[in-house]
Motif scaffolding. Structure first.
Motif, PDB file in Angstrom:
ATOM      1  N   LEU A 118     -14.077  55.192 -91.270  1.00  0.00           N
ATOM      2  CA  LEU A 118     -14.403  55.922 -92.500  1.00  0.00           C
ATOM      3  C   LEU A 118     -14.431  57.427 -92.232  1.00  0.00           C
ATOM      4  O   LEU A 118     -15.053  57.873 -91.280  1.00  0.00           O
ATOM      5  CB  LEU A 118     -15.781  55.486 -93.026  1.00  0.00           C
ATOM      6  CG  LEU A 118     -15.869  54.186 -93.823  1.00  0.00           C
ATOM      7  CD1 LEU A 118     -17.325  53.947 -94.220  1.00  0.00           C
ATOM      8  CD2 LEU A 118     -14.984  54.230 -95.058  1.00  0.00           C
ATOM      9  N   HIS A 119     -13.743  58.175 -93.063  1.00  0.00           N
ATOM     10  CA  HIS A 119     -13.670  59.632 -92.911  1.00  0.00           C
ATOM     11  C   HIS A 119     -13.357  60.245 -94.259  1.00  0.00           C
ATOM     12  O   HIS A 119     -12.998  59.548 -95.210  1.00  0.00           O
ATOM     13  CB  HIS A 119     -12.554  59.984 -91.915  1.00  0.00           C
ATOM     14  CG  HIS A 119     -11.183  59.645 -92.444  1.00  0.00           C
ATOM     15  ND1 HIS A 119     -10.658  58.374 -92.361  1.00  0.00           N
ATOM     16  CD2 HIS A 119     -10.262  60.388 -93.096  1.00  0.00           C
ATOM     17  CE1 HIS A 119      -9.471  58.358 -92.932  1.00  0.00           C
ATOM     18  NE2 HIS A 119      -9.200  59.568 -93.399  1.00  0.00           N
ATOM     19  N   GLN A 120     -13.499  61.581 -94.320  1.00  0.00           N
ATOM     20  CA  GLN A 120     -13.051  62.342 -95.488  1.00  0.00           C
ATOM     21  C   GLN A 120     -11.808  63.126 -95.093  1.00  0.00           C
ATOM     22  O   GLN A 120     -11.643  63.476 -93.926  1.00  0.00           O
ATOM     23  CB  GLN A 120     -14.122  63.364 -95.899  1.00  0.00           C
ATOM     24  CG  GLN A 120     -15.376  62.778 -96.505  1.00  0.00           C
ATOM     25  CD  GLN A 120     -16.409  63.862 -96.734  1.00  0.00           C
ATOM     26  OE1 GLN A 120     -16.853  64.501 -95.790  1.00  0.00           O
ATOM     27  NE2 GLN A 120     -16.805  64.057 -97.978  1.00  0.00           N
ATOM     28  N   ASP A 121     -10.941  63.418 -96.049  1.00  0.00           N
ATOM     29  CA  ASP A 121      -9.799  64.315 -95.810  1.00  0.00           C
ATOM     30  C   ASP A 121     -10.247  65.704 -96.256  1.00  0.00           C
ATOM     31  O   ASP A 121     -10.338  65.962 -97.458  1.00  0.00           O
ATOM     32  CB  ASP A 121      -8.586  63.876 -96.639  1.00  0.00           C
ATOM     33  CG  ASP A 121      -7.939  62.607 -96.111  1.00  0.00           C
ATOM     34  OD1 ASP A 121      -8.606  61.858 -95.380  1.00  0.00           O
ATOM     35  OD2 ASP A 121      -6.772  62.382 -96.443  1.00  0.00           O
ATOM     36  N   LYS A 122     -10.508  66.571 -95.288  1.00  0.00           N
ATOM     37  CA  LYS A 122     -11.097  67.871 -95.613  1.00  0.00           C
ATOM     38  C   LYS A 122     -10.369  69.039 -94.976  1.00  0.00           C
ATOM     39  O   LYS A 122     -10.904  70.143 -94.942  1.00  0.00           O
ATOM     40  CB  LYS A 122     -12.560  67.909 -95.135  1.00  0.00           C
ATOM     41  CG  LYS A 122     -13.507  67.124 -96.009  1.00  0.00           C
ATOM     42  CD  LYS A 122     -14.933  67.566 -95.792  1.00  0.00           C
ATOM     43  CE  LYS A 122     -15.352  67.436 -94.329  1.00  0.00           C
ATOM     44  NZ  LYS A 122     -16.806  67.647 -94.160  1.00  0.00           N
TER      45      LYS A 122
ATOM     46  N   TYR B 230     -15.364  59.103 -98.777  1.00  0.00           N
ATOM     47  CA  TYR B 230     -15.103  58.489 -97.476  1.00  0.00           C
ATOM     48  C   TYR B 230     -14.230  57.250 -97.660  1.00  0.00           C
ATOM     49  O   TYR B 230     -14.423  56.483 -98.615  1.00  0.00           O
ATOM     50  CB  TYR B 230     -16.422  58.105 -96.796  1.00  0.00           C
ATOM     51  CG  TYR B 230     -17.074  59.257 -96.088  1.00  0.00           C
ATOM     52  CD1 TYR B 230     -16.856  59.470 -94.727  1.00  0.00           C
ATOM     53  CD2 TYR B 230     -17.888  60.155 -96.776  1.00  0.00           C
ATOM     54  CE1 TYR B 230     -17.435  60.542 -94.075  1.00  0.00           C
ATOM     55  CE2 TYR B 230     -18.468  61.233 -96.132  1.00  0.00           C
ATOM     56  CZ  TYR B 230     -18.241  61.420 -94.771  1.00  0.00           C
ATOM     57  OH  TYR B 230     -18.802  62.482 -94.123  1.00  0.00           O
ATOM     58  N   HIS B 231     -13.292  57.075 -96.746  1.00  0.00           N
ATOM     59  CA  HIS B 231     -12.360  55.943 -96.846  1.00  0.00           C
ATOM     60  C   HIS B 231     -11.821  55.609 -95.463  1.00  0.00           C
ATOM     61  O   HIS B 231     -11.867  56.447 -94.553  1.00  0.00           O
ATOM     62  CB  HIS B 231     -11.209  56.294 -97.797  1.00  0.00           C
ATOM     63  CG  HIS B 231     -10.445  57.495 -97.336  1.00  0.00           C
ATOM     64  ND1 HIS B 231     -10.867  58.793 -97.607  1.00  0.00           N
ATOM     65  CD2 HIS B 231      -9.329  57.626 -96.588  1.00  0.00           C
ATOM     66  CE1 HIS B 231     -10.036  59.644 -97.054  1.00  0.00           C
ATOM     67  NE2 HIS B 231      -9.079  58.967 -96.417  1.00  0.00           N
ATOM     68  N   GLY B 232     -11.309  54.415 -95.318  1.00  0.00           N
ATOM     69  CA  GLY B 232     -10.730  54.013 -94.036  1.00  0.00           C
ATOM     70  C   GLY B 232     -10.015  52.690 -94.173  1.00  0.00           C
ATOM     71  O   GLY B 232      -9.994  52.078 -95.249  1.00  0.00           O
TER      72      GLY B 232
ATOM     73  N   LEU C 190       0.580  61.703 -98.940  1.00  0.00           N
ATOM     74  CA  LEU C 190       1.164  62.941 -99.452  1.00  0.00           C
ATOM     75  C   LEU C 190       0.058  63.904 -99.849  1.00  0.00           C
ATOM     76  O   LEU C 190      -0.856  63.530-100.608  1.00  0.00           O
ATOM     77  CB  LEU C 190       2.030  62.637-100.681  1.00  0.00           C
ATOM     78  CG  LEU C 190       3.218  61.728-100.386  1.00  0.00           C
ATOM     79  CD1 LEU C 190       3.792  61.161-101.673  1.00  0.00           C
ATOM     80  CD2 LEU C 190       4.272  62.519 -99.631  1.00  0.00           C
ATOM     81  N   ARG C 191       0.141  65.133 -99.336  1.00  0.00           N
ATOM     82  CA  ARG C 191      -0.909  66.108 -99.616  1.00  0.00           C
ATOM     83  C   ARG C 191      -0.322  67.499 -99.858  1.00  0.00           C
ATOM     84  O   ARG C 191       0.727  67.836 -99.308  1.00  0.00           O
ATOM     85  CB  ARG C 191      -1.869  66.230 -98.429  1.00  0.00           C
ATOM     86  CG  ARG C 191      -2.531  64.956 -97.964  1.00  0.00           C
ATOM     87  CD  ARG C 191      -3.565  65.298 -96.922  1.00  0.00           C
ATOM     88  NE  ARG C 191      -4.288  64.156 -96.393  1.00  0.00           N
ATOM     89  CZ  ARG C 191      -3.984  63.539 -95.247  1.00  0.00           C
ATOM     90  NH1 ARG C 191      -2.967  63.951 -94.528  1.00  0.00           N
ATOM     91  NH2 ARG C 191      -4.717  62.533 -94.829  1.00  0.00           N
ATOM     92  N   VAL C 192      -1.032  68.287-100.641  1.00  0.00           N
ATOM     93  CA  VAL C 192      -0.799  69.732-100.698  1.00  0.00           C
ATOM     94  C   VAL C 192      -1.779  70.324 -99.693  1.00  0.00           C
ATOM     95  O   VAL C 192      -2.986  70.347 -99.935  1.00  0.00           O
ATOM     96  CB  VAL C 192      -1.045  70.295-102.117  1.00  0.00           C
ATOM     97  CG1 VAL C 192      -0.850  71.808-102.125  1.00  0.00           C
ATOM     98  CG2 VAL C 192      -0.116  69.627-103.133  1.00  0.00           C
TER      99      VAL C 192
END
Ligand code: MD3
Ligand code: FE
Length: 202
Positions: A118-122, A174-176, A198-200
């Motif tokens: 589990l983590h955040q994309d930050k 949070y997701h994983g 896909l991210r900006v």
């Protein structure tokens, strides 16, 4: 195309968004990308290997090594990241409806025992842009938590061809991936699961 996405805690989940032909076309489009920018097993700053193997396409790729995690303009080998395949950008256009396109496509490959805690994309500059995930190959058990650590979580199996859009409240959740159902799909010749994120980034 699926009729409408299911909403789970703000995650818009398009089950079966890509049919079998579209999935196969996507795998074919990824082959030259993986050849130019091979998958690597990254390590954390502390030197711990991730179980997932990674590479990227686009202007920037997300990497982690002994210097920590960040976006970089080149693969660890020194080559520029390959372009994001047109088929991938078209998914982003269709599910987000945005004029802006992603500058980063992280490619995660999960073998039988791989998982992602589990983590955040930050690490992105602006969290108002959504993140889009495309699942290919074996099923993955996706866990969704909260915007802070702890609390109740919910899990959902992501299958090959599913597309998830994380925007708004979901963007910092949070997701994983708890585990892979290895051998559940025959899309990839060696089995396993590919996830495109896909991210900006900028
Ligand atoms: C929720 N990847 O690379 S995709 C990642 O399946 C990552 O490989 C997982 O989490 C995978 O960072 C999950 C679904 C996903 C991707 C990005 C998100 C969920 C997200 C960003 C914000 C919130
Ligand atoms: Fe993530």
């Amino acid at each position: 195309m699926a009729a409408a996405p299911v909403d789970l805690r703000g995650f818009k989940i398009w089950k079966g968004y890509l049919d079998a032909a579209a999935q196969a076309e996507l795998v074919a489009a990824l082959r030259p990308v993986l050849k130019a920018a091979p998958l690597v097993r990254p390590v954390t700053r502390r030197g711990q290997s991730l179980s997932v193997r990674m590479t990227s396409a686009g202007e920037l790729g997300w990497i982690t090594d002994r210097r920590g995690y960040r976006y970089e303009p080149r693969h660890p080998s020194g080559v520029d990241w390959p372009a994001i395949p047109r088929q991938v950008l078209e998914i982003w256009d269709a599910v987000t409806g945005l004029d802006r396109r992603p500058d980063s496509c992280l490619i995660n490959y999960y073998e039988a025992e791989a998982k992602m805690g589990l983590h955040q994309d930050k690490d992105e500059a602006d969290f108002s842009w959504p993140v889009v995930s495309v699942s290919l190959g074996d099923d993955g058990l996706f866990r969704i938590g909260n915007t802070t650590r702890g609390g109740k979580t919910e899990s959902i199996w992501l299958n090959s061809g599913d597309v998830v859009v994380m925007g708004g409240e979901a963007r910092l959740t949070y997701h994983g991936i708890d585990r892979i159902r290895f051998g559940s799909s025959r899309l990839l010749p060696k089995g396993g699961r590919i996830n495109l994120t896909l991210r900006v980034a900028t």
